[in-house]
Design a protein around this motif. Structure first.
Motif, short mmCIF file in Angstrom:
data_model
loop_
_atom_site.label_atom_id
_atom_site.label_comp_id
_atom_site.label_asym_id
_atom_site.label_seq_id
_atom_site.Cartn_x
_atom_site.Cartn_y
_atom_site.Cartn_z
N UNK A 1 0.83 -1.20 0.00
CA UNK A 1 0.00 0.00 0.00
C UNK A 1 0.87 1.25 0.00
N UNK A 2 1.90 1.25 0.84
CA UNK A 2 2.77 2.43 0.92
C UNK A 2 3.50 2.63 -0.40
N UNK A 3 4.03 1.55 -0.96
CA UNK A 3 4.76 1.67 -2.23
C UNK A 3 3.87 2.28 -3.31
N UNK A 4 2.66 1.77 -3.41
CA UNK A 4 1.77 2.25 -4.48
C UNK A 4 1.31 3.68 -4.22
N UNK A 5 1.04 3.99 -2.95
CA UNK A 5 0.46 5.30 -2.66
C UNK A 5 1.51 6.41 -2.78
N UNK A 6 2.71 6.14 -2.28
CA UNK A 6 3.76 7.15 -2.38
C UNK A 6 4.25 7.25 -3.82
N UNK A 7 4.43 6.09 -4.44
CA UNK A 7 4.79 6.06 -5.86
C UNK A 7 6.20 6.54 -6.13
N UNK A 8 6.50 6.75 -7.39
CA UNK A 8 7.80 7.30 -7.79
C UNK A 8 8.97 6.43 -7.40
N UNK A 9 10.02 7.09 -6.91
CA UNK A 9 11.25 6.39 -6.61
C UNK A 9 11.09 5.43 -5.44
N UNK B 1 -6.19 4.56 -6.18
CA UNK B 1 -5.78 5.80 -5.53
C UNK B 1 -6.28 7.06 -6.23
N UNK B 2 -6.76 6.94 -7.47
CA UNK B 2 -7.29 8.14 -8.12
C UNK B 2 -8.80 8.11 -8.25
N UNK B 3 -9.43 7.18 -7.54
CA UNK B 3 -10.90 7.12 -7.60
C UNK B 3 -11.52 8.29 -6.86
N UNK C 1 -6.07 8.46 4.65
CA UNK C 1 -6.63 8.09 3.34
C UNK C 1 -6.23 6.66 3.00
N UNK C 2 -4.93 6.38 3.21
CA UNK C 2 -4.41 5.07 2.82
C UNK C 2 -5.04 3.95 3.62
N UNK D 1 -7.10 0.90 1.85
CA UNK D 1 -6.79 -0.48 2.23
C UNK D 1 -8.06 -1.33 2.46
N UNK D 2 -9.09 -0.79 3.15
CA UNK D 2 -10.29 -1.62 3.32
C UNK D 2 -10.88 -2.11 1.99
N UNK D 3 -10.66 -1.37 0.92
CA UNK D 3 -11.19 -1.80 -0.36
C UNK D 3 -10.37 -2.88 -1.02
N UNK D 4 -9.19 -3.17 -0.47
CA UNK D 4 -8.37 -4.26 -1.04
C UNK D 4 -8.62 -5.56 -0.29
#
Lengths: 305, 296
Positions: B115-123, B183-185, B201-202, B207-210
């Motif tokens: 979740x953190x990887x996807x939400x923060x994104x980028x590097x 994350x863009x919904x 938010x995360x 997360x509850x939706x996953x």
């Protein structure tokens, strides 16, 4: 393609260094040494032993010595056997390698075959039977299956030797047992990807130009359908190593896995860290090969990420 | 949650109701779910019931010794005259307990990581997922074996923690994929517009939706964790005496396959059956919740 290989090589060397450092630190943090005895040694004897193995140097010096040795392919000496770690690896790894390769051959050959047929005949009795078999294969632990196979083929039918390596027939049971761990997973992967590939345009084109169903499935579709299986071979080889610990103990194979387990019991640090680094280096190389094969199979990957 | 139709009239189908209908049609999966529940209940209450008949896992009867299955001892007795059925049920508590705890630990790590990887994104995302990639190609179980033995960890809690710490990789990948698509919904944008902090938010909205994916994968990871436990116990670094798990019982039995085969068959079948049932049920659950993954 060359860039891909180079970047993977650099990454791989980084991983090997990280693992070597990790195992060095881990084994130094471990409580209890290899020369702990029931009776305390005379201080002078203790000092001599420590000096012999450079255990009295500072941690940094030991680390530098160790890494410098590794760079020259020198893994140090076993603390318990009159052998160097390099000798142990070259003598005993071939057994593990032979069994591992045979196991992979069994798993990939049979697994892909099962997966393709199941996808081809999807939602028929053949499909359900093959996939239930695959799931059964995943579910039976090798420590249960191994002794049962020995009971049937060695003691019941007398076809194969029950344990130890004496001649080619001795390899059959361990390789079968080790291969069956992956057979099911590969069959399921192959079925899933073949289903996807069989629905694609180029397969329709192949059918439309009048190729036989056999040529469409086994020549055109399989080439792309086998890609996820190739991807899986990297992680599979990693688990193959821990699998070999069990199988080699089960069948009394004098392979490297058995040695590793023995080194754990004996706290034979150089053997432990040497074999660990060797395993990781071997896997890193193998994963690069997998990446290359991947690129050869699927032109879209060839250009790099 | 985010069901497409908010109007819950009798005619509309909720996502969960739809999944439940599909699951029930897969009769084999339902049977396997039943078998899993039965095994869990049997391990929880079986030894207690056996206790009412004066049999427990530790009652030694050296006079009796090892006997094949009989009316008094359904699965026979071991070399010390202990009833195998009760030993298997008690061993199942440990095996299932290890599986459940280690899976829970893997869940926490995997869900947070992905979740953190996807939400923060980028590097950050790139580095975190490269770590997962590298660990995938790693003999992680070998590390557990080394750590367990080098530090002479005899406690079962270390077993939970270490198996859990290597079993989260697939979970992280799956959750990352889910979060990426969520994350863009609109509901996320709405929460952000209301001034919710990123962590809220995360973990409260995304997360509850996953959880659908997470539950399915947790079911599928239980059996693989049970296999890990068996391997570790077989190599002597897993569950330690006086505790016994299916792994240690199978190990004991496998050395006496010719003379006393029931010592292997009992725990072996218990383990194989449970793993098979959990795998099949997990597959069915996945197909029911996400019919697209079946691809046919």
């Amino acid at each position: 393609m060359l860039r891909l290989i180079l970047s993977r090589l650099v990454g791989g060397v980084g991983v090997i260094i990280a693992v070597a450092t990790f195992s060095f630190l881990l084994l130094h943090a471990a409580p209890g040494g290899p020369f702990d005895a029931e009776r305390a040694l005379a201080p002078q004897v203790q000092r001599n032993i420590e000096a012999r193995y450079h255990l009295d140097d500072s941690l940094v010096t030991q680390y530098a010595d160790y890494m410098g040795g590794l760079a020259h392919g020198d893994f140090g000496y076993s603390l318990k056997r009159p052998m160097s770690v390099g000798e142990i690896i070259t003598t005993h790894f071939p057994y593990s390698l032979t069994i591992g390769l045979m196991a992979l051959l069994v798993a990939v050959g049979l697994g892909v075959g099962m997966g393709v047929i199941a996808a081809w005949r999807r939602n028929t009795g053949v499909d359900y039977a093959l996939m239930s078999m695959a799931l059964l294969g995943i579910s039976i632990p090798s420590i249960v299956l191994g002794p049962i196979l020995v009971g049937i083929f060695a003691f019941g039918l007398g076809w194969l030797p029950p344990a130890r390596i004496e001649g080619p027939a001795s390899y059959v049971l361990p390789a079968m047992c080790l291969g069956l761990i992956y057979l099911g997973t590969i069959a399921r992967l192959a079925r899933g990807s073949m289903l996807e590939v069989l629905g694609q345009d180029f397969v329709r084109t192949a059918r439309a130009k009048g190729l036989t169903e056999r040529a469409v499935v086994w020549k055109h579709a399989l080439r792309l359908g086998v890609v996820p299986v190739v991807t899986y071979l990297g992680p599979a080889t990693a688990t193959l190593i821990s699998g070999s610990f069990v199988i080699e103990k089960l069948f009394g194979v004098p392979g490297l896995g058995g040695f590793f387990v023995e080194a754990i019991v004996n706290r034979d640090y150089p053997v432990l860290s040497g074999v660990l680094v060797f395993y990781v280096a071997f896997l890193v190389m193998l994963n690069i090969v997998v990446d290359v094969v991947h690129g050869l199979l699927d032109p879209r990957i060839r250009s790099g990420r | 949650m985010s069901a497409p139709t908010a109007t819950a009239t009798a005619a509309s189908r909720s996502l969960a109701g739809d999944a439940w209908r599909r699951l029930r049609k897969n009769r084999m999966a339902v049977i396997c779910g039943g078998v899993s529940v039965f095994v869990i209940l049997a391990c929880m209450f079986g030894p207690m019931i056996a206790g009412w008949f004066g049999v427990d896992a530790t009652s030694i009867d050296p006079e009796l010794g090892v006997t094949p299955p009989s009316a008094a001892h359904w699965l026979g007795t071991d070399t010390l005259g202990r009833d195998m059925l009760v030993r298997i049920l008690v061993g199942g508590r440990i095996a299932l307990g290890v599986a459940a705890t280690a899976t829970a630990i893997a869940l926490v790590i995997g869900v947070s990581w992905g979740a953190i990887a996807a939400y923060v994104g980028g590097r950050v995302d790139y580095v975190m997922m490269r770590i997962v990639d590298v660990l995938y190609g790693f003999p992680t179980l070998v590390f557990v074996i080394v750590v367990m033995s080098v530090f002479a960890l005899k406690s079962i809690f270390w077993l939970f923690a270490l198996i859990g710490s290597i079993s989260w990789l697939t979970m992280a990948r799956l959750v990352r994929g889910q979060v990426m698509s969520l994350r863009h919904r609109e509901f996320v944008e709405a929460a952000r517009a209301l001034g919710a902090k990123p962590s809220r938010i995360l973990f409260r909205h995304i997360v509850p939706n996953t959880l659908g994916v997470v539950v399915v994968y947790a079911t599928l990871s239980l059996p693989s964790v049970m296999l890990y436990e068996a391997v570790l116990s077989y190599l002597g670094v897993g569950v330690q005496a006086p505790l016994a798990s299916w792994g240690t019982l199978v190990t004991e039995g496998s050395s006496q396959i010719i003379a006393y085969p029931w010592l292997l068959y009992g725990p072996g079948v218990a383990m194989g059956l449970t793993i098979f049932a959990l795998n099949f049920f997990g597959d069915g659950l996945r197909d029911a919740l996400d019919p697209q993954t079946r691809k046919d």
